[in-house]
Design a protein around this motif. Structure first.
Motif, PDB file in Angstrom:
ATOM      1  N   GLN A 292     -13.144   8.458  -8.015  1.00  0.00           N
ATOM      2  CA  GLN A 292     -11.750   8.812  -9.225  1.00  0.00           C
ATOM      3  C   GLN A 292     -11.006   8.494  -9.521  1.00  0.00           C
ATOM      4  O   GLN A 292      -9.976   7.690  -8.403  1.00  0.00           O
ATOM      5  CB  GLN A 292     -11.551   9.750  -8.881  1.00  0.00           C
ATOM      6  N   SER A 293     -10.764   7.958 -10.363  1.00  0.00           N
ATOM      7  CA  SER A 293      -9.348   7.613 -11.261  1.00  0.00           C
ATOM      8  C   SER A 293      -8.960   6.273 -10.983  1.00  0.00           C
ATOM      9  O   SER A 293      -8.672   5.344 -10.677  1.00  0.00           O
ATOM     10  CB  SER A 293      -8.336   7.841 -11.031  1.00  0.00           C
ATOM     11  N   SER A 294     -10.776   5.535 -10.330  1.00  0.00           N
ATOM     12  CA  SER A 294     -10.960   3.908 -10.074  1.00  0.00           C
ATOM     13  C   SER A 294     -11.859   4.076 -10.570  1.00  0.00           C
ATOM     14  O   SER A 294     -12.762   3.571  -9.184  1.00  0.00           O
ATOM     15  CB  SER A 294     -10.511   3.276  -8.743  1.00  0.00           C
ATOM     16  N   VAL A 295     -12.630   4.148 -11.779  1.00  0.00           N
ATOM     17  CA  VAL A 295     -13.904   3.681 -11.826  1.00  0.00           C
ATOM     18  C   VAL A 295     -14.541   2.645 -11.857  1.00  0.00           C
ATOM     19  O   VAL A 295     -14.188   1.549 -12.611  1.00  0.00           O
ATOM     20  CB  VAL A 295     -14.326   4.224 -13.239  1.00  0.00           C
ATOM     21  N   THR A 296     -15.346   1.999 -10.998  1.00  0.00           N
ATOM     22  CA  THR A 296     -16.093   0.335 -10.611  1.00  0.00           C
ATOM     23  C   THR A 296     -17.002   0.391 -11.919  1.00  0.00           C
ATOM     24  O   THR A 296     -17.425   1.076 -12.772  1.00  0.00           O
ATOM     25  CB  THR A 296     -16.667   1.073  -9.272  1.00  0.00           C
ATOM     26  N   TYR A 297     -17.125  -1.195 -12.313  1.00  0.00           N
ATOM     27  CA  TYR A 297     -17.210  -1.924 -13.192  1.00  0.00           C
ATOM     28  C   TYR A 297     -17.769  -3.062 -12.589  1.00  0.00           C
ATOM     29  O   TYR A 297     -18.029  -4.023 -12.103  1.00  0.00           O
ATOM     30  CB  TYR A 297     -16.826  -1.892 -14.493  1.00  0.00           C
ATOM     31  N   GLY A 298     -19.707  -2.705 -13.100  1.00  0.00           N
ATOM     32  CA  GLY A 298     -20.521  -3.979 -13.330  1.00  0.00           C
ATOM     33  C   GLY A 298     -21.644  -4.393 -13.757  1.00  0.00           C
ATOM     34  O   GLY A 298     -22.098  -4.760 -13.453  1.00  0.00           O
TER      35      GLY A 298
ATOM     36  N   ILE B 216     -22.153   1.492 -18.446  1.00  0.00           N
ATOM     37  CA  ILE B 216     -21.949   2.063 -17.367  1.00  0.00           C
ATOM     38  C   ILE B 216     -19.985   2.460 -17.286  1.00  0.00           C
ATOM     39  O   ILE B 216     -19.684   2.947 -16.861  1.00  0.00           O
ATOM     40  CB  ILE B 216     -21.388   0.591 -16.458  1.00  0.00           C
ATOM     41  N   ILE B 217     -19.527   2.052 -18.706  1.00  0.00           N
ATOM     42  CA  ILE B 217     -17.988   2.187 -19.019  1.00  0.00           C
ATOM     43  C   ILE B 217     -18.199   3.586 -19.269  1.00  0.00           C
ATOM     44  O   ILE B 217     -17.475   4.886 -19.006  1.00  0.00           O
ATOM     45  CB  ILE B 217     -17.339   1.587 -19.715  1.00  0.00           C
ATOM     46  N   ILE B 218     -19.221   4.543 -20.269  1.00  0.00           N
ATOM     47  CA  ILE B 218     -19.320   5.698 -20.410  1.00  0.00           C
ATOM     48  C   ILE B 218     -20.430   6.606 -19.150  1.00  0.00           C
ATOM     49  O   ILE B 218     -19.593   7.878 -19.430  1.00  0.00           O
ATOM     50  CB  ILE B 218     -20.087   6.106 -21.793  1.00  0.00           C
ATOM     51  N   HIS B 219     -20.618   5.986 -18.848  1.00  0.00           N
ATOM     52  CA  HIS B 219     -21.671   7.238 -18.301  1.00  0.00           C
ATOM     53  C   HIS B 219     -20.109   7.533 -16.565  1.00  0.00           C
ATOM     54  O   HIS B 219     -19.954   8.519 -15.767  1.00  0.00           O
ATOM     55  CB  HIS B 219     -23.172   6.514 -17.319  1.00  0.00           C
ATOM     56  N   GLU B 220     -19.926   6.332 -15.871  1.00  0.00           N
ATOM     57  CA  GLU B 220     -19.004   6.013 -14.976  1.00  0.00           C
ATOM     58  C   GLU B 220     -18.068   7.204 -14.669  1.00  0.00           C
ATOM     59  O   GLU B 220     -17.110   8.326 -13.968  1.00  0.00           O
ATOM     60  CB  GLU B 220     -18.663   5.276 -14.480  1.00  0.00           C
ATOM     61  N   ALA B 221     -17.435   6.652 -16.646  1.00  0.00           N
ATOM     62  CA  ALA B 221     -16.284   7.294 -16.991  1.00  0.00           C
ATOM     63  C   ALA B 221     -16.494   9.110 -17.441  1.00  0.00           C
ATOM     64  O   ALA B 221     -15.794   9.784 -16.837  1.00  0.00           O
ATOM     65  CB  ALA B 221     -15.245   7.327 -17.480  1.00  0.00           C
ATOM     66  N   GLY B 222     -17.903   9.736 -17.729  1.00  0.00           N
ATOM     67  CA  GLY B 222     -17.483  11.027 -18.184  1.00  0.00           C
ATOM     68  C   GLY B 222     -18.046  12.038 -16.734  1.00  0.00           C
ATOM     69  O   GLY B 222     -18.092  12.810 -16.077  1.00  0.00           O
TER      70      GLY B 222
ATOM     71  N   ALA C 192     -25.165  12.969 -17.608  1.00  0.00           N
ATOM     72  CA  ALA C 192     -26.027  11.853 -18.208  1.00  0.00           C
ATOM     73  C   ALA C 192     -26.035  12.834 -20.202  1.00  0.00           C
ATOM     74  O   ALA C 192     -26.086  12.032 -21.045  1.00  0.00           O
ATOM     75  CB  ALA C 192     -27.616  11.662 -17.291  1.00  0.00           C
ATOM     76  N   TYR C 193     -26.051  13.474 -20.745  1.00  0.00           N
ATOM     77  CA  TYR C 193     -25.730  14.433 -21.649  1.00  0.00           C
ATOM     78  C   TYR C 193     -24.764  13.628 -22.208  1.00  0.00           C
ATOM     79  O   TYR C 193     -24.556  14.405 -23.442  1.00  0.00           O
ATOM     80  CB  TYR C 193     -25.424  15.953 -21.328  1.00  0.00           C
ATOM     81  N   SER C 194     -23.377  13.341 -21.004  1.00  0.00           N
ATOM     82  CA  SER C 194     -22.653  12.896 -22.333  1.00  0.00           C
ATOM     83  C   SER C 194     -22.386  11.871 -22.802  1.00  0.00           C
ATOM     84  O   SER C 194     -22.034  11.106 -24.376  1.00  0.00           O
ATOM     85  CB  SER C 194     -20.925  12.922 -20.777  1.00  0.00           C
ATOM     86  N   GLU C 195     -23.435  11.139 -22.324  1.00  0.00           N
ATOM     87  CA  GLU C 195     -23.993   9.721 -23.202  1.00  0.00           C
ATOM     88  C   GLU C 195     -23.689   9.974 -24.097  1.00  0.00           C
ATOM     89  O   GLU C 195     -24.062   9.427 -25.918  1.00  0.00           O
ATOM     90  CB  GLU C 195     -24.860   9.015 -22.582  1.00  0.00           C
TER      91      GLU C 195
END
Length: 549
Positions: free
Chosen positions: A306-312, A336-342, A366-369
Motif C-alpha cells: 500500500q502506497s509503496s507498490v514494488t516493481y521488478g 506490474i505497474i498497472i496490475h499492482e497499482a490496481g 485482473a479486470y482492471s488491466e
C-alpha cells in the motif's frame, strides 16, 4: 489472431503461480491447529481493536537478521486478559511488556498468547510492546514463496525487500496477523547501513544520522493498512517525483529506483500517471492521497504494498516482455505497474476479511488491466484482452477457499474472475452505470475489510439484477455454463447445461446479424425465427460455452 503456443504455456504457468502464495498451487484439505490459529478470529483476537503500530527495527544485511520491537496500541472492545500476537519461526519473540512490566507468554507455534496484568476495561486505549529478533525466513521465490529477499545489485550493494502475501506479515514482524482488523495508522522506523536507503509505506518524515555507521528512516502511514501491505525495501536508491493533478487535488507520486536505472525509469514509469488517470476514472479517487503513491524497484517481480507498490518487471512492457493475453494488447502497458497499482483500490482500499475471499482482490484487479486498455484504446481492445486471458483458466477448484484456516481459492481468481466481471458488465448493459458501480464499491467500502456476501449484495442492489445464481456458478463451482441450442426451420430451441439450479441469466445473440437477448433456463426454451435456418452467433463477451445440438 493465432495464439503462440509458447505464450499459452507461459500464461498457464503464470496464472498458477502469480497468486503470491504456494497455497494456490494445490488444494489443501487437511487443516492443522496452526492453520486455525492463523486463519480464524480467535477469542484472543476478537476482544481488541488495532489503532496504531510503531514498528522500530534494525536490519543487519551482512547477518541477514532483524532485531527490534513493535508497539501495538489497541482499544478494548470487551473484557479479556489474553492477547494473541503472531510471529513466525525462526524469529523469536523475546519479551512483551505493558507499562514497562514484562508479561507472561505462552508460545503455540507461530501464535503467542500474552497474559495481561492490568485489567482491560471496555473503551480503554492500551499498548503492549513486542520485542523480537532473529533471522527471518528467506524468500525462496518471491513474491510467490515470500519472506525477506536478501540480494545484491550489480554493483555489489545490498538489495533487500519483504514480500509476504498469503504467508503472512508475521514472517518478518510481530503483529495481529489476520486480515479482518487493519491498523488505523502506523509508523515504520528502520535502521540500516548509512550507504543504503530504506523505502516503506506512507511518507518519509525524517532520516536520522545515528553518528555511527547507520541511519534510521522514519515513515508515517496516515491511513488504515493491511498487515501484508507493510514493507521494507533497502537499496542504493535514487528518487525522482512528480505531482499528479487528481480527483482529490495534488497527489505526490514518488519513484525509488537503483541508481543505474534512473534514466530508463524516468521514461518507463510514464505508465504510472497514465494508470492513475484511467483508474481514477473507473474506480474513483486514489484511496491514499495522504500517504502519496510510490513505485519502488525491488529484486523480485512486484507486489501491491500500500502506497509503496514494488516493481521488478525489468523495465519491459507486458509481463517480463510477454503478452499474457496472446492478443498483442498486453504489450501496450507494463503489467506490474498497472496490475499492482490496481490493487490500491482492490486489496488495499477494499480488503477481504478472510483470505478465502481473495477473489475480491484479484478478480477486480485482473479486470482492471482490461479497463486500462478500455480507457486508452477502447472497448474492443479491452474485450480482446480479457477474452484472450481465458486460455489460462484451469477450472481446477472454486474461486472461494475454505474459511477460517488461511486458505485461498483457485488461482483462477485472476482471469476467471476477470471474465466473470466482464460478463456482469454485459448483463448491466450500460457502461456508465457499470463505471458508477465500480466507483461506488470504492466509496461504500472505503478503507474497509469486507466479505464476499457484502460485495455480492452491493453488486446485486446497484445493478438491479438477481445475481445469486450468477455468483454461485462462477465463484462456488468449477462448472462453466454451456448454452445448448438447435435450429429447426423457423424455431430456435435452447437451454443451459452444466449450470447450477438458480443460474438464470440472459445472454445476447445475433440472428442473421441482428442482436437480441434470450434468457435460457435448465429447461428447453423456444424462439420463433423470421427465416429458416438463420446464422446464430453467441456474443463472445459472455464467459460461457456453446454447443449446437
Amino acid at each position: 489472431m493465432k495464439i503462440n503456443k509458447f505464450l499459452v504455456l507461459l500464461f498457464t504457468l503464470f496464472i498458477t503461480s502469480f497468486s503470491f502464495s504456494q497455497g494456490l498451487l494445490e488444494e489443501k484439505n487437511n487443516f492443522t491447529h496452526q492453520d486455525t490459529l492463523r486463519g480464524s478470529i480467535t477469542p484472543e483476537r476478537e476482544w481488541w481493536d488495532l489503532t496504531y503500530y510503531h514498528l522500530d527495527i534494525k536490519v543487519n544485511p551482512e547477518e541477514k537478521t532483524i532485531i527490534g520491537k513493535n508497539t501495538i496500541t489497541y482499544k478494548v472492545l470487551q473484557p479479556y486478559q489474553v492477547l494473541q500476537i503472531d510471529l513466525q519461526k525462526p524469529l523469536t519473540l523475546t519479551k512483551v511488556t505493558q507499562n514497562d512490566q514484562e508479561l507472561e507468554i505462552k508460545h503455540d507455534g507461530n501464535a503467542h498468547f500474552v497474559t495481561l496484568k492490568n485489567q482491560q476495561n471496555v473503551g480503554d486505549i492500551n499498548s503492549v510492546v513486542a520485542h523480537y529478533k532473529g533471522k527471518p525466513r528467506e524468500a525462496v521465490r518471491a513474491p510467490w514463496d515470500g519472506g525477506i529477499s536478501w540480494k545484491k545489485d550489480k554493483n555489489g550493494k545490498h538489495f533487500i525487500a519483504s514480500s509476504c502475501q498469503g504467508l503472512g506479515a508475521s514472517v518478518w514482524w510481530p503483529n495481529k496477523d489476520h486480515m479482518y482488523d487493519e491498523v488505523d495508522s502506523m509508523d515504520i522506523s528502520v535502521t540500516i547501513p548509512k550507504e543504503l536507503m530504506n523505502v516503506s509505506n506512507g511518507r518519509l518524515k525524517s532520516i536520522v544520522d545515528n553518528k555511527n555507521e547507520t541511519i534510521t528512516t522514519n515513515w508515517h502511514v496516515a491511513n488504515p493498512i493491511n498487515n501484508y501491505g507493510v514493507n521494507i525495501n533497502i537499496g542504493d536508491y535514487v528518487n525522482f517525483s512528480e505531482v499528479y493533478k487528481g480527483e482529490k487535488g495534488d497527489l505526490d507520486m514518488n519513484y525509488y529506483v537503483l541508481k543505474d536505472n534512473l534514466d530508463k525509469a524516468k521514461e518507463h514509469f510514464k505508465d504510472a500517471p497514465k494508470m492513475m488517470k484511467a483508474f481514477e476514472h473507473w474506480f474513483g479517487p486514489y484511496p491514499f492521497y495522504e500517504d502519496s503513491f510510490k513505485l519502488v524497484e525491488v529484486p523480485y517481480l512486484g507486489m501491491e504494498h500500500q502506497s509503496s507498490v514494488t516493481y521488478g518487471n525489468q523495465y519491459l512492457k507486458g509481463y517480463l516482455g510477454k503478452d499474457l493475453s496472446g492478443t498483442g494488447w498486453g504489450l501496450k502497458f507494463d503489467f506490474i505497474i498497472i496490475h499492482e497499482a490496481g490493487h490500491e483500490w482492490f486489496a488495499n482500499n477494499i480488503t477481504n476479511v478472510d483470505i478465502a475471499d481473495m477473489w475480491i482482490h484479484e478478480s477486480f484487479t485482473a479486470y482492471s488491466e482490461s479497463l486500462f486498455l478500455d480507457y486508452y484504446y477502447g472497448t474492443q481492445a479491452s474485450a480482446d484482452y480479457v477474452i484472450g486471458t481465458r486460455q489460462s483458466i484451469q477450472n481446477d477448484r472454486p474461486l472461494i477457499g475454505k474459511y477460517n484456516v488461511n486458505n485461498e481459492g483457485s488461482g483462477d481468481m485472476y482471469y476467471k474472475g476477470a471474465n466473470m466481471l466482464h460478463t456482469l458488465r454485459q448483463l448491466i448493459n450500460n457502461d456508465e452505470k457499470w463505471r458508477q458501480i465500480l466507483r461506488g464499491l470504492n466509496s461504500e467500502f472505503y478503507h474497509q475489510t469486507v466479505t464476499t456476501q457484502q460485495i455480492e449484495n452491493y453488486l446485486a442492489q446497484e445493478s438491479g439484477l438477481n445475481l445469486q445464481g450468477f455468483f454461485d456458478q462462477y465463484l462456488r463451482t468449477t462448472k462453466i455454463p454451456e448454452l445448448q441450442y438447435a435450429i429447426n426451420g423457423k424455431k430456435l430451441t435452447y437451454k443451459w447445461n452444466n449450470a447450477v439450479k438458480n443460474f438464470v441469466i440472459p445472454i445476447q445473440i445475433e440472428v442473421n446479424g441482428v442482436s437480441q437477448w434470450i434468457t435460457p433456463t435448465l429447461e428447453n426454451q423456444t424462439l420463433k425465427l423470421k427465416t429458416k435456418n438463420p446464422k446464430i452467433v453467441v456474443d463472445r463477451d459472455f464467459y460461457i460455452k456453446t454447443k449446437t445440438l
